[in-house]
Structures are given as structure tokens and as C-alpha cells.
Design a protein around this motif. Structure first.
Motif, PDB file in Angstrom:
ATOM      1  N   ALA A 182       0.851  -1.194   0.000  1.00 41.06           N
ATOM      2  CA  ALA A 182       0.000   0.000   0.000  1.00 41.06           C
ATOM      3  C   ALA A 182       0.891   1.250   0.000  1.00 41.06           C
ATOM      4  CB  ALA A 182      -0.903  -0.005   1.229  1.00 41.06           C
ATOM      5  N   GLU A 183       0.544   2.208  -0.875  1.00 44.00           N
ATOM      6  CA  GLU A 183       1.335   3.436  -0.990  1.00 44.00           C
ATOM      7  C   GLU A 183       0.447   4.665  -0.777  1.00 44.00           C
ATOM      8  OE1 GLU A 183       3.212   2.887  -4.821  1.00 44.00           O
ATOM      9  OE2 GLU A 183       4.941   1.937  -3.863  1.00 44.00           O
ATOM     10  N   LYS A 184       0.982   5.844  -1.149  1.00 39.22           N
ATOM     11  CA  LYS A 184       0.315   7.109  -0.857  1.00 39.22           C
ATOM     12  C   LYS A 184      -1.072   7.191  -1.484  1.00 39.22           C
ATOM     13  CE  LYS A 184       1.024  12.102  -1.241  1.00 39.22           C
ATOM     14  NZ  LYS A 184       1.956  13.169  -1.702  1.00 39.22           N
ATOM     15  N   ASP A 185      -1.195   6.683  -2.712  1.00 32.92           N
ATOM     16  CA  ASP A 185      -2.475   6.798  -3.420  1.00 32.92           C
ATOM     17  C   ASP A 185      -3.406   5.604  -3.192  1.00 32.92           C
ATOM     18  OD1 ASP A 185      -0.911   5.020  -4.722  1.00 32.92           O
ATOM     19  OD2 ASP A 185      -1.357   5.751  -6.743  1.00 32.92           O
ATOM     20  N   THR A 186      -3.017   4.671  -2.326  1.00 30.67           N
ATOM     21  CA  THR A 186      -3.853   3.497  -2.053  1.00 30.67           C
ATOM     22  C   THR A 186      -5.120   3.921  -1.315  1.00 30.67           C
ATOM     23  OG1 THR A 186      -1.930   2.036  -1.942  1.00 30.67           O
ATOM     24  CG2 THR A 186      -3.952   1.264  -0.875  1.00 30.67           C
ATOM     25  N   ARG A 187      -6.269   3.369  -1.742  1.00 33.93           N
ATOM     26  CA  ARG A 187      -7.531   3.707  -1.104  1.00 33.93           C
ATOM     27  C   ARG A 187      -8.153   2.505  -0.370  1.00 33.93           C
ATOM     28  NH1 ARG A 187      -5.603   7.670  -1.276  1.00 33.93           N
ATOM     29  NH2 ARG A 187      -6.100   9.576  -2.446  1.00 33.93           N
ATOM     30  N   LYS A 188      -7.895   1.348  -0.884  1.00 34.50           N
ATOM     31  CA  LYS A 188      -8.398   0.131  -0.231  1.00 34.50           C
ATOM     32  C   LYS A 188      -7.285  -0.920  -0.182  1.00 34.50           C
ATOM     33  CE  LYS A 188     -13.308   0.582  -1.480  1.00 34.50           C
ATOM     34  NZ  LYS A 188     -13.764   0.785  -0.092  1.00 34.50           N
ATOM     35  N   VAL A 189      -7.289  -1.683   0.909  1.00 31.99           N
ATOM     36  CA  VAL A 189      -6.289  -2.750   1.043  1.00 31.99           C
ATOM     37  C   VAL A 189      -6.998  -4.064   1.396  1.00 31.99           C
ATOM     38  CG1 VAL A 189      -4.390  -1.220   1.735  1.00 31.99           C
ATOM     39  CG2 VAL A 189      -5.893  -2.246   3.490  1.00 31.99           C
ATOM     40  N   LEU A 190      -6.303  -5.108   1.063  1.00 29.26           N
ATOM     41  CA  LEU A 190      -6.763  -6.458   1.442  1.00 29.26           C
ATOM     42  C   LEU A 190      -5.945  -6.874   2.654  1.00 29.26           C
ATOM     43  CD1 LEU A 190      -8.443  -9.039   0.654  1.00 29.26           C
ATOM     44  CD2 LEU A 190      -6.351  -9.813  -0.519  1.00 29.26           C
ATOM     45  N   THR A 191      -6.623  -7.181   3.768  1.00 31.90           N
ATOM     46  CA  THR A 191      -5.909  -7.684   4.950  1.00 31.90           C
ATOM     47  C   THR A 191      -5.957  -9.223   4.926  1.00 31.90           C
ATOM     48  OG1 THR A 191      -7.852  -7.737   6.387  1.00 31.90           O
ATOM     49  CG2 THR A 191      -6.616  -5.651   6.270  1.00 31.90           C
ATOM     50  N   ILE A 192      -4.862  -9.803   5.363  1.00 31.66           N
ATOM     51  CA  ILE A 192      -4.736 -11.276   5.314  1.00 31.66           C
ATOM     52  C   ILE A 192      -4.397 -11.767   6.717  1.00 31.66           C
ATOM     53  CG2 ILE A 192      -3.534 -13.199   4.216  1.00 31.66           C
ATOM     54  CD1 ILE A 192      -2.614 -11.062   2.066  1.00 31.66           C
ATOM     55  N   SER A 193      -5.241 -12.648   7.246  1.00 35.20           N
ATOM     56  CA  SER A 193      -4.979 -13.188   8.574  1.00 35.20           C
ATOM     57  C   SER A 193      -5.335 -14.668   8.615  1.00 35.20           C
ATOM     58  CB  SER A 193      -5.763 -12.421   9.645  1.00 35.20           C
ATOM     59  OG  SER A 193      -7.156 -12.525   9.410  1.00 35.20           O
ATOM     60  N   GLU A 194      -4.770 -15.368   9.614  1.00 35.27           N
ATOM     61  CA  GLU A 194      -5.008 -16.806   9.769  1.00 35.27           C
ATOM     62  C   GLU A 194      -5.558 -17.098  11.159  1.00 35.27           C
ATOM     63  OE1 GLU A 194      -2.338 -19.997   8.219  1.00 35.27           O
ATOM     64  OE2 GLU A 194      -0.959 -18.295   8.013  1.00 35.27           O
ATOM     65  N   GLU A 195      -6.330 -18.163  11.249  1.00 34.32           N
ATOM     66  CA  GLU A 195      -6.774 -18.670  12.547  1.00 34.32           C
ATOM     67  C   GLU A 195      -6.951 -20.167  12.408  1.00 34.32           C
ATOM     68  OE1 GLU A 195     -11.590 -18.085  12.371  1.00 34.32           O
ATOM     69  OE2 GLU A 195     -10.359 -16.304  12.794  1.00 34.32           O
ATOM     70  N   PRO A 196      -6.790 -20.897  13.500  1.00 30.79           N
ATOM     71  CA  PRO A 196      -6.949 -22.363  13.398  1.00 30.79           C
ATOM     72  C   PRO A 196      -8.397 -22.753  13.148  1.00 30.79           C
ATOM     73  CG  PRO A 196      -6.620 -21.682  15.684  1.00 30.79           C
ATOM     74  CD  PRO A 196      -6.385 -20.472  14.844  1.00 30.79           C
ATOM     75  N   LEU A 197      -8.582 -23.830  12.431  1.00 28.54           N
ATOM     76  CA  LEU A 197      -9.934 -24.343  12.197  1.00 28.54           C
ATOM     77  C   LEU A 197     -10.495 -24.960  13.477  1.00 28.54           C
ATOM     78  CD1 LEU A 197      -9.792 -26.026   8.681  1.00 28.54           C
ATOM     79  CD2 LEU A 197     -11.128 -24.037   9.357  1.00 28.54           C
TER      80      LEU A 197
END
Length: 493
Positions: free
Chosen positions: A478-493
Motif C-alpha cells: 500500500a502506498e500514498k495513493d492506495t484507497r483500499k487494502v486487502l488484509t490477510i490473517s489466519e486462525e486455526p480451524l
């Protein structure tokens, strides 16, 4: 009651008390084969049961090894129980067939079947203890047999007076004393013809070796061997306590493996002294710790020899990361950088099962780039859930190394895929100057080969956006002109 009989009972009562073999309220199954030792045991336990505060049953196991003779033994024991007004419980197994199917010798098969019968009685709550008729002579024969076959210090402990639910009240009494006791009681017994078969080591030691040792070398050889066994058991108890403490402190448990640092294995306690030949006394601790790890993994130490211990030590001292060895019953030991990982296959039903358990884990799931709501991908293959969420990104936000990792949503292209990593994968994590193979990055991060299986990555139009444990790829930050980001996370099943 004669003075000698009274003295014998007093000694056996003292043995039971000293070793805490029985407690008031116990229901003790006296294992009676029909032989002199077990018949004497039953008579003595009958005389002592009121003092001990216990209830007795008679248990008998028919091994079906001697045809009519085995059945006659069972009938004899059943009659003995009736005469003593005791409940009689019998079990049986075709031990010869059992041994043939499992490719083991008859003596070992008979013992396993017999003790499986005892264990079933314990599980069913019919008894709380089993009393068996091993004597001081049996102890001496066992120690000699172990010496002849080859044993370490622990093996010199011979027969333990108490082993879980099994107790041995006669372990300090000579066989001749018990026969004399039965004669004073005018009580007969059965003779097992297999005890005369001198092709069996124990029978040969009993008939030939022990008499020669007693007559020509040392009349007190049986007490001496029993004392050696007792001292060895004392030493073994110390070692077990020490090794259990070291195991708890140094070995970490994972879902399918045990892990120990090689430095901790080779020098598990702080001790600087050396022997005259410059060998470290730590060898004794290390080998015992190894056996303890194998016992924890498999449930017992059966099948593991000194050669297997040497193989593991060679892996620890002379091999490089990624090497592994196979031990009996599907146990694998792998060197992972400066650690050893001990694991066992879930199934060892065929020769390739252990290999199959280490094959690559593969998965491939497509994502939708049309939706800007949270998506989750359940990666059952590795027991984790990947959560991917599109959020607004403030223009002033600069720190893109925060957890969870974030990628510029506008730069993602179809197809977007969550998959397991492939050997040729490469990318440039944020902050790196150039592309690197993911394999090399994982090696730098000290991720063991066995742990790389099914390592998840996110790709966009064939390019890696993210790999577990690493920052987002430089091309997707993500840089200066970024407006939306995708967050990536993990959790155990």
C-alpha cells in the motif's frame, strides 16, 4: 502353625508392606497356574488377607499349549478355588496360533496373552491388583538371562516387585522354601512339563547354570543376584526421575511430533567433568533421554536397541538439516537445523505409509475479486482458516508491515488464488532488494522442511502477493495513493 511357616508368612507380609503392593480394600486376583509357586502364593495370601484387609479371587489363564495337560491344570486350579471358597475366573487363548500370526516366540506370546487377560479384569473392575508367584529364584534366572542375551544397567533390575497393577509378594522367597511350606500343609501341586525343556534358555539356566554357580562358585549366588537387581532398580529410579525432569524441561510437544534442540540433547545438564579418556559423562544422560523420547512417542521402548540410539546420535552430530532416519514401527527422526524432530506415522500398515505421510500437501482455491466483503478460505489440509477482508486505507497510513499483512486491493488481478507453495515459487517480500526463491526464504527463516508442506501463498494473475510468515510482495504494498487494502490473517480451524 509351625515356627518356620509363621516366619515365612511374616517375611512375605513385610515384603508386601515394604513395597506397598496391596492396600486395604483391594480386590486381589491371585494368578494360579497350578505350579508350586502359585499354589503356595494362594495359600499364603489366604492366611494374610485379614491382616492386609483385602479380598481374594483366583484367576487362571489357559494357554492351550499342552492339550489335555493344560485343561487338567485349569480343572485343578478351579477345584483349589472351590476348596478355599474363592471366586474363580479363567481366560484362554490359542497362544500357538496367536504367536504364529504375529511372528513372535511362544514364551513372549504366552506372557502377552496372559497379561492382556489380567488387564481386561482390571479394566472391568473385577479386581484392583494381580498377585503373581515370581520368586527370588525367578529373579536370579532373569538377571542371568539378561546378562547372557545382553543388557544395559536398567536390564539388571530384573523383575520389579510392583509393576503397575501387578504385584509379586514372593519375590524375596526361595523356591525350595515354598515347596517345604506346601508339604507342611499337605498341599499338592501340578508340574509344568515345559519347565523341563532345556532348549529354552530359562529352563537351561534353572537346570544347569544356577546349580553349578551355587555348588562350585558361590552358595549365595541367588541372594547376590537379587541384591544386584535391587540396587539396579534403585539406580534406575534415580535416572527415571532425572530424565523425566529433563524431558519436561527440554522436549516440546507438537501436534504430531516431539522436538528437542540438539545442544540440549547432547548436553542436557550443566556438567563440565570428563572421564580419563575424555568422554563426557553426559553420554549416559543423553542416551536415556533419547530412549525416554522414543518411549513417549511409541508408548514403550520395545524394538529400540543401542544401534538405533547410535543412529540418532549420528544424525544429531554428523548430518545436516533435512536428513532423517527411520526407526522401528514407523518412527522417523529428522534433523531440522539445530533441532531433532521425532514423529510417528498415523498408520504403518504398509511399507510406504511413512513415506506417504511426508508427501507434499496440495490445495488450490479461487477467490472472487468482485466482492469487497470479507472472504474466508478453510484450508482443511493444514488445519487453518485464511481470512481476507477489504478495508478503507487512510492516505496517511505508511507502516505496511503491521499485522495482519495488507496488500493494495487495486493491484490485484484475476485469477486470485490461495494455494500451497511450489518448489519453483519466488517473490520479493517488502524491503528486499530482489526476488528470492521462497524455498530459500523459508530456509533463512529456519522453517523445517516437514513444516513447509502445505505452506499457503496468495497469488494474483500468477504472481505471489503474500506467503505465510512474510511481508506482502513489494509490488503489492500500500502506498500514498492506495484507497483500499486487502488484509490477510489466519486462525486455526
Amino acid at each position: 502353625m509351625s515356627p518356620s511357616t509363621n516366619r515365612l508368612q511374616q517375611r512375605i507380609f513385610a515384603t508386601v508392606q515394604h513395597h506397598k503392593m496391596l492396600h486395604p480394600g483391594d480386590v486381589a486376583g491371585v494368578a494360579v497356574s497350578g505350579g508350586a509357586d502359585s499354589v503356595a502364593l494362594l495359600q499364603i495370601m489366604q492366611d494374610l488377607r485379614a491382616r492386609l484387609g483385602i479380598r481374594l479371587l483366583v484367576v487362571h489363564f489357559n494357554h492351550q499349549l499342552r492339550g489335555a495337560e493344560s485343561d487338567a491344570d485349569e480343572n485343578f486350579v478351579a477345584d483349589l478355588a472351590r476348596k478355599n471358597n474363592l471366586e474363580f475366573i479363567s481366560g484362554t487363548e490359542d497362544v500357538a496360533t496367536w504367536a504364529q500370526v504375529r511372528s513372535c516366540n511362544l514364551e513372549d506370546a504366552a506372557r502377552k496373552c496372559r497379561y492382556a487377560f489380567f488387564s481386561e479384569l482390571i479394566r472391568d473392575g473385577r479386581i484392583t491388583r494381580v498377585c503373581v508367584g515370581h520368586t527370588a529364584d525367578d529373579q536370579a534366572e532373569t538377571v542371568l538371562a539378561k546378562l547372557i542375551r545382553g543388557t544395559g544397567p536398567a536390564g539388571l533390575g530384573g523383575i520389579y516387585p510392583v509393576a503397575e497393577y501387578v504385584t509379586r509378594p514372593l519375590i524375596e522367597v526361595r523356591r525350595t522354601e515354598l515347596r517345604e511350606f506346601l508339604r507342611t500343609k499337605d498341599q499338592n501341586w501340578r508340574e509344568d512339563s515345559t519347565n523341563l525343556d532345556e532348549s529354552r534358555l530359562r529352563a537351561k539356566i534353572r537346570a544347569q547354570l544356577l546349580p553349578v554357580l551355587e555348588q562350585d562358585f558361590q552358595p549365595a549366588i541367588v541372594p547376590h543376584l537379587n541384591n544386584l537387581a535391587s540396587l539396579s532398580r534403585d539406580d534406575d529410579e534415580f535416572w527415571n526421575a532425572l530424565i523425566d525432569e529433563r524431558f519436561a524441561a527440554l522436549v516440546s510437544k507438537q501436534k504430531d511430533a516431539l522436538r528437542i534442540a540438539i545442544d540440549d540433547l547432547l548436553k542436557p545438564v550443566s556438567f563440565s567433568a570428563h572421564t580419563q579418556d575424555n568422554r563426557s559423562p553426559m553420554t549416559a544422560v543423553t542416551t536415556r533421554l533419547l530412549r525416554r523420547i522414543l518411549q513417549e512417542l511409541k508408548g514403550d521402548r520395545i524394538g529400540f536397541t543401542s544401534r538405533h540410539v547410535s543412529d540418532v546420535l549420528h544424525l544429531a552430530t554428523a548430518s545436516t538439516s533435512g536428513h532423517q532416519i527411520e526407526l522401528p514401527l514407523g518412527v522417523t527422526v529428522e534433523r531440522s537445523f539445530n533441532d531433532l524432530l521425532f514423529s510417528r506415522a498415523a498408520s504403518t500398515s504398509h511399507p510406504g505409509s511413512q513415506k506417504a505421510s511426508r508427501e507434499a500437501i496440495e490445495f488450490h482455491y479461487a477467490l472472487s475479486l468482485d466482492s469487497q466483503v470479507e472472504q474466508h478460505v478453510d484450508l482443511a489440509e493444514i488445519g487453518t482458516r485464511l481470512r481476507l477482508k477489504v478495508i478503507d486505507w487512510p492516505a496517511m497510513q505508511r507502516d505496511t508491515t503491521l499485522e495482519p499483512p495488507v496488500a493494495d486491493w487495486s493491484r490485484l488481478r484475476a485469477p486470485a488464488i490461495v494455494r500451497s507453495w511450489l518448489p519453483g515459487d519466488s517473490f520479493r517480500p517488502q524491503g528486499r532488494l530482489r526476488n528470492r526463491k521462497l524455498k530459500h526464504l523459508m530456509r533463512e527463516k529456519r522453517i523445517a522442511p516437514r513444516d513447509r508442506r502445505g505452506w499457503p501463498v496468495l497469488t494474483s494473475a500468477g504472481e505471489i502477493v503474500w506467503a505465510r510468515g512474510f511481508p506482502v510482495a513489494q509490488e503489492f504494498i500500500a502506498e500514498k495513493d492506495t484507497r483500499k487494502v486487502l488484509t490477510i490473517s489466519e486462525e486455526p480451524l
